[in-house]
Scaffold this motif. Sequence first.
Motif, short mmCIF file in Angstrom:
data_model
loop_
_atom_site.label_atom_id
_atom_site.label_comp_id
_atom_site.label_asym_id
_atom_site.label_seq_id
_atom_site.Cartn_x
_atom_site.Cartn_y
_atom_site.Cartn_z
N ALA A 236 -1.59 7.15 -9.68
CA ALA A 236 -2.98 6.83 -9.67
C ALA A 236 -3.03 5.55 -8.56
O ALA A 236 -3.90 5.72 -7.64
CB ALA A 236 -3.74 6.71 -10.70
N LYS A 237 -2.16 4.65 -8.84
CA LYS A 237 -2.21 3.43 -8.01
C LYS A 237 -1.69 4.01 -6.41
O LYS A 237 -2.03 3.40 -5.33
CB LYS A 237 -1.14 2.51 -8.28
N LEU A 238 -0.86 4.80 -6.59
CA LEU A 238 -0.16 5.41 -5.14
C LEU A 238 -1.31 5.94 -4.30
O LEU A 238 -1.51 5.82 -3.18
CB LEU A 238 1.01 6.30 -5.17
N ASP A 239 -2.16 6.71 -5.23
CA ASP A 239 -3.16 7.40 -4.60
C ASP A 239 -4.39 6.76 -4.33
O ASP A 239 -5.35 6.98 -3.71
CB ASP A 239 -3.51 8.66 -5.46
N GLY A 240 -4.31 5.23 -4.55
CA GLY A 240 -5.54 4.36 -4.42
C GLY A 240 -6.65 4.46 -5.27
O GLY A 240 -7.72 4.18 -5.04
N GLN B 1 14.98 6.14 -13.09
CA GLN B 1 15.56 5.27 -12.00
C GLN B 1 14.84 5.60 -10.52
O GLN B 1 14.69 4.72 -9.63
CB GLN B 1 17.07 5.18 -12.02
N ARG B 2 15.00 6.72 -10.22
CA ARG B 2 14.42 7.21 -8.92
C ARG B 2 12.79 6.74 -8.87
O ARG B 2 12.53 6.32 -7.87
CB ARG B 2 14.52 8.62 -8.91
N ILE B 3 11.99 7.23 -9.84
CA ILE B 3 10.80 6.37 -9.91
C ILE B 3 10.69 5.18 -9.85
O ILE B 3 9.65 4.67 -8.89
CB ILE B 3 9.81 7.15 -11.25
N ARG B 4 11.43 4.53 -10.17
CA ARG B 4 11.44 2.96 -10.18
C ARG B 4 11.83 2.49 -8.85
O ARG B 4 11.18 1.51 -8.07
CB ARG B 4 12.33 2.18 -11.15
N GLU B 5 12.65 3.12 -8.04
CA GLU B 5 12.97 2.87 -6.60
C GLU B 5 11.70 2.83 -5.78
O GLU B 5 11.54 2.17 -5.04
CB GLU B 5 14.04 3.82 -6.28
N LEU B 6 11.13 4.08 -6.15
CA LEU B 6 9.80 4.55 -5.47
C LEU B 6 8.65 3.31 -5.82
O LEU B 6 8.18 2.74 -4.66
CB LEU B 6 9.29 5.58 -5.76
N ALA B 7 8.83 2.75 -6.97
CA ALA B 7 7.87 1.72 -7.28
C ALA B 7 7.88 0.36 -6.45
O ALA B 7 7.20 -0.21 -6.00
CB ALA B 7 7.88 1.62 -8.83
N VAL B 8 9.27 0.08 -6.17
CA VAL B 8 9.83 -0.91 -5.79
C VAL B 8 9.50 -1.28 -4.29
O VAL B 8 9.08 -1.74 -3.64
CB VAL B 8 11.44 -1.29 -5.91
N GLN B 9 9.83 0.21 -3.76
CA GLN B 9 9.43 0.39 -2.04
C GLN B 9 7.73 0.40 -2.17
O GLN B 9 7.70 -0.31 -1.09
CB GLN B 9 9.86 1.75 -1.88
N ALA B 10 6.99 0.73 -2.74
CA ALA B 10 5.55 0.80 -2.89
C ALA B 10 5.07 -0.43 -2.96
O ALA B 10 4.05 -0.73 -2.66
CB ALA B 10 5.09 2.03 -3.80
N SER B 11 5.75 -1.34 -3.68
CA SER B 11 5.22 -2.60 -4.12
C SER B 11 5.11 -3.75 -2.97
O SER B 11 4.63 -4.74 -2.90
CB SER B 11 5.85 -3.24 -5.35
N ASN B 12 5.83 -3.48 -1.71
CA ASN B 12 6.26 -4.33 -0.89
C ASN B 12 4.87 -4.39 0.15
O ASN B 12 4.63 -5.23 1.06
CB ASN B 12 7.34 -4.36 0.07
N GLY B 13 4.07 -3.27 0.04
CA GLY B 13 2.79 -3.64 0.77
C GLY B 13 2.94 -2.96 2.25
O GLY B 13 2.09 -3.19 2.96
N THR B 14 4.19 -2.55 2.72
CA THR B 14 4.35 -2.02 4.17
C THR B 14 4.20 -0.38 4.54
O THR B 14 4.30 -0.33 5.43
CB THR B 14 5.66 -2.50 4.38
N TYR B 15 3.84 -0.01 3.47
CA TYR B 15 3.97 1.61 3.41
C TYR B 15 2.41 2.03 3.65
O TYR B 15 1.53 1.46 3.35
CB TYR B 15 4.18 2.39 2.09
N SER B 16 2.34 3.13 4.71
CA SER B 16 0.73 3.33 4.93
C SER B 16 0.25 4.51 3.78
O SER B 16 0.91 4.48 2.91
CB SER B 16 1.04 4.31 6.17
N GLU B 17 -0.98 4.59 4.06
CA GLU B 17 -1.50 5.38 2.95
C GLU B 17 -0.89 6.68 3.00
O GLU B 17 -0.85 7.22 1.67
CB GLU B 17 -3.11 5.49 3.22
N GLU C 206 2.10 7.72 3.34
CA GLU C 206 3.62 7.28 2.85
C GLU C 206 3.39 7.39 1.34
O GLU C 206 4.07 7.97 0.71
CB GLU C 206 4.31 6.31 3.68
N ARG C 207 2.35 6.66 1.17
CA ARG C 207 2.14 6.43 -0.39
C ARG C 207 1.76 7.64 -1.13
O ARG C 207 1.95 7.85 -2.24
CB ARG C 207 1.26 5.39 -0.79
N VAL C 208 1.08 8.52 -0.47
CA VAL C 208 0.70 9.81 -0.79
C VAL C 208 1.77 10.89 -1.16
O VAL C 208 1.95 11.41 -2.11
CB VAL C 208 -0.49 10.59 -0.07
#
Length: 293
Positions: A193-197, A88-104, A106-108
């Motif tokens: 891997a997606k978070l790492d670009g 559930q915590r990983i999913r929360e991070l995925a939801v946050q990362a999906s909005n495209g407002t985080y910097s590189e 922050e995604r790392v």
Amino acid sequence: MRVTQGMLSNNMLRNLMNSNDKMGKYMDQLNTGKKITRPSDDPVVAMKGMGYRTELVKVEQFQRNTNEVHNWMDNTDAALDKATSALQRIRELAVQASNGTYSEEERVNMSEEVKQLKDHLVDIANTNVNDKYIFNGSQTDTAPVDAEGNVIFDPSEVKIEVSSGTTLKANVNGDDVFGGDPDIFEVIDKFTAKLDGDEAIDEDIDASIEELDTGINNIINSRAELGARMNRLELVENRLGEQEVIATQTMSQNEDIDYAEAITQLITQESLHRAALSAGSKIIQPSLVDFLR
């Protein structure tokens, strides 16, 4: 028939010995609390006692078996609870990362947290209780996720007999929880891997959210099935508890004495013995020495 003095003496001695034997029997009963001290005292009571004791031993063994099943199930349920929280915590991070407002950067940082959560899930998949890996079927001496990250779950069931003719599945198939196509660890690796670009991955993060939802649902379904088995185990335990009480009572009724009755019989036998001694002393013919006093 001519009754001689010798016959009177022998009969008196024989009756006194029988009286002594009865007193000894009652004293043994009071000392041991049992109706018999050897099978020859009452073969029927002895044979029934063996049967009742065998039944009680079986019930006690089944109770030990239910404790073992409890150990498996309780630890499994606790592990699945932690796995649910991690996903559930990983999913929360995925939801946050999906909005495209985080910097590189922050995604790392998110990626680093997800990697730690994945390691936590690997530890959960390799949960070891009493030197047994509880998510690897009957291969309890082998970790399902090795040091290289290879994931192989043994699908076999661990069944334990909890009553005569009744066995319960004690484990949860690790493949149902962490497996699938792809397994949950592969899903997390792709998300990281997606978070790492990683440009080699065409899918967006929304696809990872769907796969994580599937993983969470798998755990929930496994916990629901486990909960049903835990409820059945509780019913079996209640029945075994009743059987233990009944077997103990039946064995006690067969073997144990009634102390009040045994004490009354002993006192009565002592009175009879004293009366026999008194009467016997008068029956024995005086000798010449008695007249010379």
